[in-house]
Design a protein around this motif. Structure first.
Motif, PDB file in Angstrom:
ATOM      1  N   HIS A  58       0.847  -1.192   0.000  1.00 14.69           N
ATOM      2  CA  HIS A  58       0.000   0.000   0.000  1.00 14.69           C
ATOM      3  C   HIS A  58       0.885   1.245   0.000  1.00 14.69           C
ATOM      4  O   HIS A  58       1.870   1.301   0.728  1.00 14.69           O
ATOM      5  N   ARG A  59       0.515   2.200  -0.827  1.00 21.80           N
ATOM      6  CA  ARG A  59       1.232   3.475  -0.835  1.00 21.80           C
ATOM      7  C   ARG A  59       0.228   4.590  -0.607  1.00 21.80           C
ATOM      8  O   ARG A  59      -0.936   4.481  -0.973  1.00 21.80           O
ATOM      9  N   HIS A  60       0.701   5.655  -0.008  1.00 23.53           N
ATOM     10  CA  HIS A  60      -0.106   6.863   0.074  1.00 23.53           C
ATOM     11  C   HIS A  60       0.828   8.058   0.138  1.00 23.53           C
ATOM     12  O   HIS A  60       2.013   7.936   0.443  1.00 23.53           O
ATOM     13  N   ILE A  61       0.277   9.206  -0.210  1.00 21.94           N
ATOM     14  CA  ILE A  61       1.084  10.413  -0.287  1.00 21.94           C
ATOM     15  C   ILE A  61       0.385  11.527   0.477  1.00 21.94           C
ATOM     16  O   ILE A  61      -0.841  11.624   0.463  1.00 21.94           O
ATOM     17  N   THR A  62       1.180  12.311   1.175  1.00 22.37           N
ATOM     18  CA  THR A  62       0.697  13.510   1.842  1.00 22.37           C
ATOM     19  C   THR A  62       1.500  14.673   1.288  1.00 22.37           C
ATOM     20  O   THR A  62       2.728  14.626   1.261  1.00 22.37           O
ATOM     21  N   VAL A  63       0.795  15.692   0.825  1.00 19.88           N
ATOM     22  CA  VAL A  63       1.437  16.872   0.256  1.00 19.88           C
ATOM     23  C   VAL A  63       0.999  18.068   1.083  1.00 19.88           C
ATOM     24  O   VAL A  63      -0.203  18.327   1.224  1.00 19.88           O
ATOM     25  N   MET A  64       1.966  18.789   1.637  1.00 19.80           N
ATOM     26  CA  MET A  64       1.685  20.007   2.386  1.00 19.80           C
ATOM     27  C   MET A  64       2.232  21.179   1.587  1.00 19.80           C
ATOM     28  O   MET A  64       3.400  21.171   1.183  1.00 19.80           O
ATOM     29  N   VAL A  65       1.379  22.169   1.372  1.00 22.46           N
ATOM     30  CA  VAL A  65       1.773  23.341   0.591  1.00 22.46           C
ATOM     31  C   VAL A  65       1.452  24.587   1.392  1.00 22.46           C
ATOM     32  O   VAL A  65       0.321  24.792   1.840  1.00 22.46           O
TER      33      VAL A  65
END
Length: 194
Positions: A58-65
């Motif tokens: 399982h992969r997941h991504i968190t992007v904070m901008v």
């Protein structure tokens, strides 16, 4: 989508990091551009995480901008809908947090061989967390009584703790560049929320 969000140098660096992460980059860019409504990117951090569950990956991504007044957080999980991985669904969540609402930015640094530490040595692991009172983790358990013979129901007791976002990055798993970038982002976010 050609958005003013990505027209700055910081925006181009964000696009580069999304493509480099390789986890549905165009979808993430489009959702982020919609959420940001043409606000310029000041800084960002992209965290791709992989974990194993029995015989599945399982992969997941968190992007904070970071923009001028708001922190945008995009999180994407995908899920196989069939045994062969041909039918896949992605769930994307977005959150916008006004910088003045961020109550805490916490960092935990890990240095290897601290007895040899010199100014400028790199952090090998970083846990980065922040709280804006958006979500709370509640841990409940049956309330107890000091009387060992008592069999009455005393209800529940527990704690409620803020747990909005926590990310752990290590040089061994994510690379030193990711640790350095996470540290730089945490420092900038702390500065912007003072």
């Amino acid at each position: 989508m050609n958005s003013p969000t990505y027209s700055t140098t910081a925006g181009a660096e964000l696009q580069h990091d999304l493509v480099r992460a390789g986890f549905y980059p165009q979808m993430v860019q489009d959702v982020l551009a919609e959420a940001m409504m043409s606000q310029p990117v000041l800084d960002h951090y992209v965290h791709l995480e992989t974990h194993f569950d029995h015989n599945e990956v399982h992969r997941h991504i968190t992007v904070m901008v970071l923009s001028e007044k708001v922190l945008y957080i995009i999180h994407v999980d995908d899920q196989q809908l069939d045994d062969h991985g041909k039918d896949v669904m992605a769930q994307v969540s977005t959150e916008m947090i006004a910088l003045h609402r961020i109550a805490s930015v916490a960092t935990n640094y890990v240095y290897h061989q601290p007895q040899h530490y010199r100014t400028g040595d790199e952090v090998r692991e970083l846990t980065f967390g922040m709280s804006w009172n958006g979500t709370r983790r509640i841990d409940l358990e049956p309330a107890s009584c000091a009387d060992p013979q008592c069999d009455a129901d005393h209800g529940l007791s527990g704690t409620a703790q803020p747990e909005d976002l926590v990310i752990r990055v290590s040089a061994e798993a994510d690379g030193q560049r990711a640790v350095n970038k996470a540290r730089e982002f945490a420092v900038r976010l702390r500065h912007e929320t003072i």
